[in-house]
Design a protein around this motif. Structure first.
Motif, mmCIF file in Angstrom:
data_model
loop_
_atom_site.group_PDB
_atom_site.id
_atom_site.type_symbol
_atom_site.label_atom_id
_atom_site.label_comp_id
_atom_site.label_asym_id
_atom_site.label_seq_id
_atom_site.Cartn_x
_atom_site.Cartn_y
_atom_site.Cartn_z
ATOM 1 N N ARG A 1 -40.781 0.152 -61.482
ATOM 2 C CA ARG A 1 -39.373 -0.255 -61.462
ATOM 3 C C ARG A 1 -38.459 0.888 -61.891
ATOM 4 N NH1 ARG A 1 -38.451 -4.575 -64.973
ATOM 5 N NH2 ARG A 1 -36.514 -4.952 -63.860
ATOM 6 N N CYS A 2 -38.880 1.665 -62.895
ATOM 7 C CA CYS A 2 -38.058 2.792 -63.345
ATOM 8 C C CYS A 2 -37.942 3.866 -62.268
ATOM 9 C CB CYS A 2 -38.632 3.405 -64.613
ATOM 10 S SG CYS A 2 -38.386 2.382 -66.075
ATOM 11 N N LYS B 1 -31.447 -1.378 -61.585
ATOM 12 C CA LYS B 1 -31.910 -2.767 -61.678
ATOM 13 C C LYS B 1 -32.783 -2.959 -62.913
ATOM 14 C CE LYS B 1 -33.441 -5.169 -58.083
ATOM 15 N NZ LYS B 1 -34.120 -5.404 -56.781
ATOM 16 N N TYR B 2 -33.597 -1.951 -63.197
ATOM 17 C CA TYR B 2 -34.436 -2.013 -64.393
ATOM 18 C C TYR B 2 -33.579 -2.178 -65.654
ATOM 19 C CZ TYR B 2 -37.087 -0.241 -68.353
ATOM 20 O OH TYR B 2 -37.635 -0.100 -69.598
ATOM 21 N N TYR B 3 -32.553 -1.343 -65.769
ATOM 22 C CA TYR B 3 -31.700 -1.395 -66.963
ATOM 23 C C TYR B 3 -30.928 -2.706 -67.040
ATOM 24 C CZ TYR B 3 -32.526 3.475 -68.298
ATOM 25 O OH TYR B 3 -33.087 4.646 -68.734
ATOM 26 N N GLU B 4 -30.499 -3.200 -65.875
ATOM 27 C CA GLU B 4 -29.764 -4.478 -65.868
ATOM 28 C C GLU B 4 -30.620 -5.563 -66.524
ATOM 29 O OE1 GLU B 4 -28.902 -8.403 -64.952
ATOM 30 O OE2 GLU B 4 -30.563 -7.427 -63.913
ATOM 31 N N ARG C 1 -29.830 0.973 -76.819
ATOM 32 C CA ARG C 1 -30.518 2.046 -76.100
ATOM 33 C C ARG C 1 -29.946 2.237 -74.690
ATOM 34 N NH1 ARG C 1 -35.411 -0.082 -75.470
ATOM 35 N NH2 ARG C 1 -35.608 -0.037 -73.200
ATOM 36 N N VAL C 2 -29.793 1.134 -73.978
ATOM 37 C CA VAL C 2 -29.303 1.262 -72.605
ATOM 38 C C VAL C 2 -27.871 1.781 -72.588
ATOM 39 C CG1 VAL C 2 -28.845 0.065 -70.438
ATOM 40 C CG2 VAL C 2 -30.841 -0.574 -71.810
ATOM 41 N N ILE C 3 -27.014 1.210 -73.414
ATOM 42 C CA ILE C 3 -25.606 1.605 -73.361
ATOM 43 C C ILE C 3 -25.425 3.051 -73.804
ATOM 44 C CG2 ILE C 3 -23.329 1.155 -74.385
ATOM 45 C CD1 ILE C 3 -23.886 -1.786 -74.128
ATOM 46 N N VAL D 1 -22.613 1.948 -62.619
ATOM 47 C CA VAL D 1 -23.423 1.291 -61.583
ATOM 48 C C VAL D 1 -24.210 0.131 -62.194
ATOM 49 C CG1 VAL D 1 -25.112 1.651 -59.755
ATOM 50 C CG2 VAL D 1 -23.652 3.548 -60.484
ATOM 51 N N ILE D 2 -24.750 0.363 -63.377
ATOM 52 C CA ILE D 2 -25.508 -0.700 -64.048
ATOM 53 C C ILE D 2 -24.591 -1.903 -64.305
ATOM 54 C CG2 ILE D 2 -26.792 -1.297 -66.161
ATOM 55 C CD1 ILE D 2 -27.585 1.745 -66.268
ATOM 56 N N LYS D 3 -23.339 -1.630 -64.673
ATOM 57 C CA LYS D 3 -22.363 -2.718 -64.873
ATOM 58 C C LYS D 3 -22.173 -3.527 -63.582
ATOM 59 C CE LYS D 3 -18.347 -1.655 -66.818
ATOM 60 N NZ LYS D 3 -17.251 -0.800 -67.391
ATOM 61 N N GLU D 4 -22.087 -2.807 -62.478
ATOM 62 C CA GLU D 4 -21.909 -3.506 -61.194
ATOM 63 C C GLU D 4 -23.133 -4.373 -60.860
ATOM 64 O OE1 GLU D 4 -21.096 -0.316 -58.475
ATOM 65 O OE2 GLU D 4 -19.218 0.172 -59.515
ATOM 66 N N VAL D 5 -24.301 -3.799 -61.081
ATOM 67 C CA VAL D 5 -25.529 -4.552 -60.818
ATOM 68 C C VAL D 5 -25.573 -5.784 -61.741
ATOM 69 C CG1 VAL D 5 -28.051 -4.463 -60.870
ATOM 70 C CG2 VAL D 5 -26.760 -2.468 -60.103
ATOM 71 N N TYR D 6 -25.148 -5.595 -62.983
ATOM 72 C CA TYR D 6 -25.147 -6.696 -63.947
ATOM 73 C C TYR D 6 -24.201 -7.815 -63.485
ATOM 74 C CZ TYR D 6 -25.200 -9.234 -68.335
ATOM 75 O OH TYR D 6 -25.370 -10.212 -69.286
#
Lengths: 316, 316
Positions: free
Chosen positions: A238-239, A245-248, A267-269, A279-284
């Protein structure tokens, strides 16, 4: 794609003085700490640290550690470090746990570019007088050790070239192994730990074309029983395949239910704010129909909350 | 400790012109090639290559390949390359053989400093559009793969710090494994492929103190039956422990008996002439009561002979 909002020009000496003032005397002006450090790039933060050291003969990081507390302290500490140093700390904490958090190790090894991973390995040696692979090997055993040590040691080829025939033959190897539940087959480990990311993407796509389902879904289906190794494989894939998507999902799991996994959320933020957090925000948002800011605002509080929202790009 | 005799000052343009003249027309002036290239450092050779390219729009390496032949051609080709590029070629040739010559891979991985090995890995990727570990993994299997891939992938900690308690406990692990002929025990591989060289030396010394014999002798004694894996372990340990003695034996074996293993002889002389060939010569003389120059003079002939003797430091 970063969420960090930082001024192009700033005076690191003025910043250092303002931080000194924020920490001076009884109590700490956390708002000032957030409004400065939450709006500075990695390079700017290092300049501030240097300026602070020169002005006050004191390490800013140590000073902040003694002034702040809890999840907020930890987040600021993680944030202020240079990215490679921060990852070295994250890896060291993860591997030294009584129950090593090997997913963090896999994340560092598989999300980063080959050169970024190399920088983390160098930083690790500088800090701990040992190599990362040495510590990972000493704190794991069996198949998991084989996978993890290889993942942190590889300097993958970083070019775009793809060998389609190889993608086909190695997709077949993965398919056979998964069908036979031989997740730990040495060929599976070899493929995942040595091929370039571009080549692996081609192999995963080929797998999907041939099997009608993604390899991560297959691993989930076949590994119904709790299987630590299959879970590690899935994280690596996944990474490599889609880190956003992984981080989401890491964030989603950190927030959901009662309580918050602050370590994971931080950690993620902290690690992605200067890279791809937008991008992660959008996926979230797509996945949860609520913005990440709203979710974080609801699930955290106080200075910690204010700091995360700043890193997420909220206007002051 | 190098044997190479090179001028401090030289004109790479004059050198390039002289080499062009040596290659021009029918026949080649091999003596001129030797007297120039056999007396230039790696940096100087690169300048000559560049100057040649600029003057004649032709790659000097390609030109020499078409002019020279046999063992001499191969030696000049190996010699002219930059050290990291040369090792990448050596590693690639060794791993692509029908019967991979894994001792060459181990030698490159274990004699070099961590940064030198990293340079070879980068050079390998540039030349072959694949990582070294990827090719090694794809051309080996089983325990040997585990050992080799780990050896070429590790970035060992390079500091002098030693943990004496760890040396004791890991010497015990090695002792148990050798006693039980479990050479391929994953702990043996872990120790040899992740610990720093300083730490490993301490462990090997401790082993010798406890067992009354060196670990390499123990492996020999216990591995009486031909055991490919035990032989690979011995090579790794010998390269880490005392590369000069290791190289002396490679040369001794290359020369002894009828015929000469020119590949091995060339490899040692070409790769060590700018490093520690002087020390290897001393070790050779001590062990064989004949100088390395005498042995090479007797065992080789023609331009190949003249070139090797030049690299060994013989006055023209």
């Amino acid at each position: 794609m970063a969420t960090l909002v930082a001024p192009v020009q700033h005076s690191h000496i003025e910043d250092a003085k303002a931080l000194y003032k924020a920490c001076k005397g009884w109590g700490t002006d956390e708002k000032a700490v957030i409004s400065i450090l939450g709006h500075r790039t990695a390079a700017q933060r290092q300049q501030i640290r240097l300026a602070y050291q020169n002005l006050y003969q004191e390490d800013l990081v140590k000073r902040l550690e003694s002034e702040l507390s809890g999840a907020f302290e930890k987040a600021v500490y993680r944030w202020i470090l240079e990215p490679a140093d921060r990852d070295a700390v994250l890896a060291n904490v993860a591997i030294k746990k009584a129950c090593p958090d090997y997913h963090v190790i896999i994340e560092i090894a598989c999300v980063h570019s080959p050169e970024e991973l190399l920088a983390v390995r160098r930083a690790y040696q500088l800090s701990y007088k040992l190599s990362l692979e040495e510590d990972v090997a000493a704190h794991t055993t069996g198949d998991l050790r084989k996978l993890l040590v290889a993942l942190v040691s590889v300097l993958r080829y970083d070019g775009p070239e793809i060998n389609a025939r190889l993608a086909k033959s190695e997709a077949d190897i993965l398919e056979d192994a998964i069908k036979n539940k031989a997740f730990n087959h040495e060929e599976v480990i070899r493929i995942l730990t040595t091929r370039s990311k571009a080549q692996l993407m081609a192999t995963f796509n080929r797998y999907r074309d041939d099997c009608g389902t993604s390899i991560t879904k297959s691993l989930l289906r076949e590994g119904d029983q709790v299987n630590e190794f299959a879970a590690a494989l899935r994280t690596a894939i996944r990474c490599i395949n889609n880190s956003n998507k992984y981080y989401e999902k890491i964030i989603r799991n950190a927030i959901k239910g009662a309580g918050t996994d602050e370590d994971a959320l931080t950690r993620v933020i902290v690690t992605r704010a200067e890279k791809d957090l937008k991008v992660i925000k959008e996926v979230y948002y797509k996945r949860n129909s609520v913005t990440l800011e709203q979710a974080v605002a609801k699930d955290t509080s106080g200075d910690y909350n204010a700091f995360l929202l700043t890193l997420l790009g909220k206007a002051d």
